[in-house]
Motif scaffolding. Structure first.
Motif, PDB file in Angstrom:
ATOM      1  N   ASP A  53     -10.312   3.217  -2.026  1.00 22.34           N
ATOM      2  CA  ASP A  53      -9.626   3.705  -2.918  1.00 22.34           C
ATOM      3  C   ASP A  53     -10.051   3.389  -4.365  1.00 22.34           C
ATOM      4  O   ASP A  53     -10.025   4.472  -5.237  1.00 22.34           O
ATOM      5  CB  ASP A  53      -7.947   3.420  -2.712  1.00 22.34           C
ATOM      6  CG  ASP A  53      -6.996   4.204  -3.180  1.00 22.34           C
ATOM      7  OD1 ASP A  53      -7.167   5.695  -2.978  1.00 22.34           O
ATOM      8  OD2 ASP A  53      -6.348   3.807  -4.310  1.00 22.34           O
ATOM      9  N   ASP A  81      -0.467   6.809   2.701  1.00 22.65           N
ATOM     10  CA  ASP A  81      -1.700   7.225   3.366  1.00 22.65           C
ATOM     11  C   ASP A  81      -2.615   6.098   3.385  1.00 22.65           C
ATOM     12  O   ASP A  81      -3.453   5.809   4.209  1.00 22.65           O
ATOM     13  CB  ASP A  81      -2.378   8.263   2.171  1.00 22.65           C
ATOM     14  CG  ASP A  81      -2.641   7.524   0.640  1.00 22.65           C
ATOM     15  OD1 ASP A  81      -1.646   7.388   0.249  1.00 22.65           O
ATOM     16  OD2 ASP A  81      -3.602   7.733   0.221  1.00 22.65           O
ATOM     17  N   GLN A  82      -2.893   4.737   2.481  1.00 20.39           N
ATOM     18  CA  GLN A  82      -3.567   3.903   2.624  1.00 20.39           C
ATOM     19  C   GLN A  82      -3.044   3.089   3.938  1.00 20.39           C
ATOM     20  O   GLN A  82      -3.872   2.429   4.663  1.00 20.39           O
ATOM     21  CB  GLN A  82      -3.387   2.897   1.471  1.00 20.39           C
ATOM     22  CG  GLN A  82      -4.014   3.488   0.221  1.00 20.39           C
ATOM     23  CD  GLN A  82      -3.530   2.558  -0.966  1.00 20.39           C
ATOM     24  OE1 GLN A  82      -2.510   2.173  -1.096  1.00 20.39           O
ATOM     25  NE2 GLN A  82      -4.783   2.460  -1.878  1.00 20.39           N
ATOM     26  N   VAL A 123      -9.735  -0.616   2.872  1.00 21.13           N
ATOM     27  CA  VAL A 123      -8.967   0.688   2.376  1.00 21.13           C
ATOM     28  C   VAL A 123      -8.920   0.548   0.963  1.00 21.13           C
ATOM     29  O   VAL A 123      -9.073   1.484   0.073  1.00 21.13           O
ATOM     30  CB  VAL A 123      -7.892   0.817   3.028  1.00 21.13           C
ATOM     31  CG1 VAL A 123      -6.792   1.907   2.280  1.00 21.13           C
ATOM     32  CG2 VAL A 123      -8.014   1.290   4.700  1.00 21.13           C
ATOM     33  N   ARG A 124      -8.375  -0.571   0.316  1.00 23.68           N
ATOM     34  CA  ARG A 124      -8.183  -0.733  -1.145  1.00 23.68           C
ATOM     35  C   ARG A 124      -9.631  -0.472  -1.770  1.00 23.68           C
ATOM     36  O   ARG A 124      -9.692  -0.148  -2.837  1.00 23.68           O
ATOM     37  CB  ARG A 124      -7.778  -2.155  -1.605  1.00 23.68           C
ATOM     38  CG  ARG A 124      -6.253  -2.559  -1.200  1.00 23.68           C
ATOM     39  CD  ARG A 124      -5.903  -3.641  -1.669  1.00 23.68           C
ATOM     40  NE  ARG A 124      -4.530  -3.770  -1.571  1.00 23.68           N
ATOM     41  CZ  ARG A 124      -3.892  -4.877  -1.150  1.00 23.68           C
ATOM     42  NH1 ARG A 124      -4.557  -5.909  -0.961  1.00 23.68           N
ATOM     43  NH2 ARG A 124      -2.353  -4.999  -0.894  1.00 23.68           N
ATOM     44  N   ASP A 126      -7.504   9.751  -0.470  1.00 26.39           N
ATOM     45  CA  ASP A 126      -6.327   9.681   0.658  1.00 26.39           C
ATOM     46  C   ASP A 126      -7.197   9.284   1.906  1.00 26.39           C
ATOM     47  O   ASP A 126      -8.113   9.822   2.234  1.00 26.39           O
ATOM     48  CB  ASP A 126      -5.497  10.696   0.673  1.00 26.39           C
ATOM     49  CG  ASP A 126      -4.648  10.988  -0.662  1.00 26.39           C
ATOM     50  OD1 ASP A 126      -4.495   9.956  -1.399  1.00 26.39           O
ATOM     51  OD2 ASP A 126      -4.266  12.165  -0.927  1.00 26.39           O
ATOM     52  N   ARG A 127      -6.203   8.288   2.570  1.00 26.84           N
ATOM     53  CA  ARG A 127      -6.686   7.863   4.069  1.00 26.84           C
ATOM     54  C   ARG A 127      -8.202   7.575   3.802  1.00 26.84           C
ATOM     55  O   ARG A 127      -8.997   7.835   4.858  1.00 26.84           O
ATOM     56  CB  ARG A 127      -6.461   9.155   4.814  1.00 26.84           C
ATOM     57  CG  ARG A 127      -4.784   9.197   4.729  1.00 26.84           C
ATOM     58  CD  ARG A 127      -4.465  10.211   6.027  1.00 26.84           C
ATOM     59  NE  ARG A 127      -4.993   9.844   7.303  1.00 26.84           N
ATOM     60  CZ  ARG A 127      -4.757  10.489   8.305  1.00 26.84           C
ATOM     61  NH1 ARG A 127      -4.282  11.518   8.151  1.00 26.84           N
ATOM     62  NH2 ARG A 127      -5.646  10.108   9.452  1.00 26.84           N
ATOM     63  N   ALA A 128      -8.588   6.711   3.116  1.00 28.97           N
ATOM     64  CA  ALA A 128      -9.854   6.129   3.045  1.00 28.97           C
ATOM     65  C   ALA A 128     -11.071   7.216   3.160  1.00 28.97           C
ATOM     66  O   ALA A 128     -11.985   6.992   3.724  1.00 28.97           O
ATOM     67  CB  ALA A 128     -10.055   5.093   4.143  1.00 28.97           C
ATOM     68  N   LEU A 141       0.868  -1.278   0.018  1.00 32.78           N
ATOM     69  CA  LEU A 141      -0.136   0.134  -0.184  1.00 32.78           C
ATOM     70  C   LEU A 141       0.733   1.182   0.164  1.00 32.78           C
ATOM     71  O   LEU A 141       1.818   1.202   0.275  1.00 32.78           O
ATOM     72  CB  LEU A 141      -0.929  -0.204   1.422  1.00 32.78           C
ATOM     73  CG  LEU A 141      -1.893  -1.211   1.369  1.00 32.78           C
ATOM     74  CD1 LEU A 141      -2.498  -1.119   2.847  1.00 32.78           C
ATOM     75  CD2 LEU A 141      -2.967  -1.147   0.438  1.00 32.78           C
TER      76      LEU A 141
END
Length: 117
Positions: free
Chosen positions: A99, A47-48, A95-96, A105-107, A44
């Motif tokens: 995205d 940010d992820q 999170v993926r 960014d950052r979910a 990742l």
């Protein structure tokens, strides 16, 4: 008798503030290291990986530094608390997915200036 003109009290307050700042700095360094672990394990971006840590902390009810410490120790100890072990793959997947859905960014919790990433 030593006169107390407020200097002693001010010194005590400043010492407490320095201790708190040191704890905060140590905590941030630990979280940054954990971000690196999650990046390596999950492939990742930073940010992820940070979002993954936040998801795990929220899902397990643990404090972020506690989660970070467990993840930083994991590569050398080969042990991960069960709650974190179970939450990690779920958080990475979430999170993926966010995205991929344009969650940013950052979910989706923070966007950079001018809408860029």
């Amino acid at each position: 008798m030593i006169a107390n003109d407020g200097h002693t009290e001010r010194l005590t307050v400043l010492q407490q503030e320095v201790r708190q700042l040191r704890r905060t700095l140590d905590s941030r360094a630990l979280v940054d290291q954990a971000v690196g672990v999650v990046m390596a394990v999950g492939g990742l971006r930073p940010d992820q990986a940070r979002a993954v840590l936040e998801h795990i902390a929220r899902d397990t009810g643990a404090q972020l530094p506690e989660v970070a410490g467990s993840l930083v120790r994991w590569p050398t100890s080969d042990e991960l608390p069960p709650g974190i072990r179970e939450a990690l793959p779920r958080a990475v997947d979430q999170v993926r997915h966010l995205d991929e859905q344009g969650g940013g960014d950052r979910a989706g919790t923070r966007r950079s200036p001018r809408g860029t990433r």
